[in-house]
Design an enzyme around this catalytic site. Sequence first.
Site, mmCIF file in Angstrom:
data_model
loop_
_atom_site.group_PDB
_atom_site.id
_atom_site.type_symbol
_atom_site.label_atom_id
_atom_site.label_comp_id
_atom_site.label_asym_id
_atom_site.label_seq_id
_atom_site.Cartn_x
_atom_site.Cartn_y
_atom_site.Cartn_z
ATOM 1 C CD GLU A 11 12.897 25.153 53.644
ATOM 2 O OE1 GLU A 11 12.512 26.015 54.390
ATOM 3 O OE2 GLU A 11 14.033 24.651 53.698
ATOM 4 C CG ASP A 198 18.817 19.973 66.239
ATOM 5 O OD1 ASP A 198 18.753 20.080 65.004
ATOM 6 O OD2 ASP A 198 19.610 20.659 66.929
HETATM 7 N N1 ADE Z 1 20.647 22.967 61.870
HETATM 8 C C1 ADE Z 1 19.730 22.238 62.509
HETATM 9 N N2 ADE Z 1 20.174 21.841 63.722
HETATM 10 C C2 ADE Z 1 21.432 22.339 63.848
HETATM 11 C C3 ADE Z 1 22.415 22.261 64.851
HETATM 12 N N3 ADE Z 1 22.206 21.574 65.963
HETATM 13 N N4 ADE Z 1 23.600 22.889 64.632
HETATM 14 C C4 ADE Z 1 23.815 23.555 63.484
HETATM 15 N N5 ADE Z 1 22.925 23.653 62.497
HETATM 16 C C5 ADE Z 1 21.734 23.055 62.671
#
Ligand code: ADE
Length: 230
Positions: A11, A198
């Site tokens: 990035e 996610d």
């Molecule tokens: N960054 C991306 N996904 C995450 C998650 N599930 N927990 C903490 N930081 C994150």
Amino acid sequence: MLGIIGAMDEEISQIAELMTDVEETTIAEMTFKKGTIGGKEVVAVRSGIGKVNAAMCTQILATYFHVDSVINTGVAGSLRNEINIGDIVISTDALQHDMDATGFGYELGVIPRMKVSTFVADDRLAKLAKEACIEANLGIGVHCGRVVSGDQFITDKATKQRLIDNFDGYCTEMEGAAIAQAAYLNGIPFLVIRAISDKADDSANMDYSEFERHAIDNSVALMKILIANI
Ligand code: ADE
């Protein structure tokens, strides 16, 4: 001077590619890339993961580079059903979900002996980020809400639910609130912009690997427009 803190090398390097007259300085194992984009002075840096790295990075931006605002980009886990993988969350505020002095009688997330524990993001930057999302026309959801940060990668339903119940967060990640706190202590406006990689649940590990790239592409596309409009 605008400071941009990213969690990922890819990035930051994509933002650095837009810069002219790049000067690199390495402090505390972080390489700060200073240059201009469309006539604007920018310093972009990968902080490394977690709150300590993020806070140190912000302090260096304040002390050595005299930034007048800080934007943190990266990926995050969604804490709301309607926030999907690939969507963007623009911070309204940020807090640390792992700050726990409840044994002393403080509420969860409250930092003892500080006036503020929930750090409010800069309105003007948030407005510009929303406009950049519209201009980028990525066909994704854009949500404005609370970012909850902690030194934990959240990968189970129970912990996710605890964050939702206690903090009403929109997404969770590992740096934003530390950057917010360091910016606050230096009197510098900040904004966190995160692309969802996610759902911070039992499938988070797999989803993260699959969608990290897509999420980064979205946040870089957005950042390019935002920097031009700041
Ligand atoms: N960054 C991306 N996904 C995450 C998650 N599930 N927990 C903490 N930081 C994150």
